[in-house]
Design a protein around this motif. Structure first.
Motif, PDB file in Angstrom:
ATOM      1  N   GLN A  98       0.825  -1.214   0.000  1.00  0.00           N
ATOM      2  CA  GLN A  98       0.000   0.000   0.000  1.00  0.00           C
ATOM      3  C   GLN A  98       0.852   1.255   0.000  1.00  0.00           C
ATOM      4  OE1 GLN A  98      -2.469  -1.119   3.444  1.00  0.00           O
ATOM      5  NE2 GLN A  98      -4.247  -0.855   2.118  1.00  0.00           N
ATOM      6  N   LEU A 142      -7.139   2.699  -0.291  1.00  0.00           N
ATOM      7  CA  LEU A 142      -8.383   2.513   0.454  1.00  0.00           C
ATOM      8  C   LEU A 142      -8.834   1.048   0.516  1.00  0.00           C
ATOM      9  CD1 LEU A 142     -10.395   5.594  -0.849  1.00  0.00           C
ATOM     10  CD2 LEU A 142      -8.993   5.397   1.215  1.00  0.00           C
ATOM     11  N   ALA A 143      -8.095   0.163  -0.155  1.00  0.00           N
ATOM     12  CA  ALA A 143      -8.486  -1.239  -0.155  1.00  0.00           C
ATOM     13  C   ALA A 143      -8.378  -1.825   1.253  1.00  0.00           C
ATOM     14  CB  ALA A 143      -7.590  -2.028  -1.112  1.00  0.00           C
ATOM     15  N   PRO A 144      -9.420  -2.527   1.699  1.00  0.00           N
ATOM     16  CA  PRO A 144      -9.330  -3.147   3.034  1.00  0.00           C
ATOM     17  C   PRO A 144      -8.283  -4.252   3.020  1.00  0.00           C
ATOM     18  CG  PRO A 144     -11.369  -3.775   1.931  1.00  0.00           C
ATOM     19  CD  PRO A 144     -10.682  -2.780   1.044  1.00  0.00           C
ATOM     20  N   ARG A 145      -7.508  -4.336   4.095  1.00  0.00           N
ATOM     21  CA  ARG A 145      -6.457  -5.337   4.210  1.00  0.00           C
ATOM     22  C   ARG A 145      -6.994  -6.560   4.921  1.00  0.00           C
ATOM     23  NH1 ARG A 145      -2.111  -5.123   1.245  1.00  0.00           N
ATOM     24  NH2 ARG A 145      -1.298  -6.580   2.750  1.00  0.00           N
ATOM     25  N   ARG A 146      -6.622  -7.729   4.403  1.00  0.00           N
ATOM     26  CA  ARG A 146      -6.950  -8.976   5.088  1.00  0.00           C
ATOM     27  C   ARG A 146      -5.749  -9.392   5.914  1.00  0.00           C
ATOM     28  NH1 ARG A 146      -9.305 -10.313  -0.152  1.00  0.00           N
ATOM     29  NH2 ARG A 146     -11.555 -10.186   0.071  1.00  0.00           N
TER      30      ARG A 146
END
Length: 147
Positions: A98, A142-146
């Motif tokens: 990121q 802005l991508a959600p992290r797993r």
């Protein structure tokens, strides 16, 4: 100033080394203060570049540089240093996958600054590409992290 066709090869090499920089730095700053890591990295760069310039026979007398050249090289160095400090701090607390793309928002900012200050005029197609880079940065940031 006419661009040499070799610019693309150098730019691609730069991108590859920048990618390796992020991966190596993320591993290297574990358990180390990011500011100290930036200093250490910078010292290594000074020695490597000094050896390269010596080997290539490219030493020049710095006193021959114009005041304008010195001013803008100093400003560039200060901006580079600030960028590195911020980048290493972000890498230490964030995910490299990121941080690195957000850092590449500089591509968009360079285009805007070159337009505003250097008189460069990208074509509509180039502006579309710049907009796509910006959109990609937003998506990755802005991508959600797993876990």
């Amino acid at each position: 100033m006419t661009a040499s066709p070799a610019w693309l090869a150098w730019a691609l090499a730069s991108a590859c080394f920048a990618a390796l920089t992020a991966v190596f730095a993320k591993i290297g700053i574990q358990g180390v203060d990011s500011d100290f890591a930036t200093l250490f990295r910078t010292v290594v760069i000074v020695f490597v570049l000094g050896a390269f310039v010596t080997w290539a026979g490219k030493w020049s007398d710095p006193r021959d540089l114009s005041a304008r050249t010195v001013l803008f090289l100093v400003l560039s160095a200060l901006a580079t240093g600030a960028s590195w400090v911020c980048y290493f701090r972000a890498l230490q607390i964030g995910h490299a996958s990121q941080v690195a793309p957000v850092d590449k928002l500089s591509v968009v900012l360079v285009a805007v600054f070159a337009f505003a200050f250097l008189g460069e005029r990208p074509t509509l197609r180039e502006w579309a590409g710049i907009a796509l880079v910006a959109a990609g940065v937003v998506l990755l940031a802005l991508a959600p992290r797993r876990a």
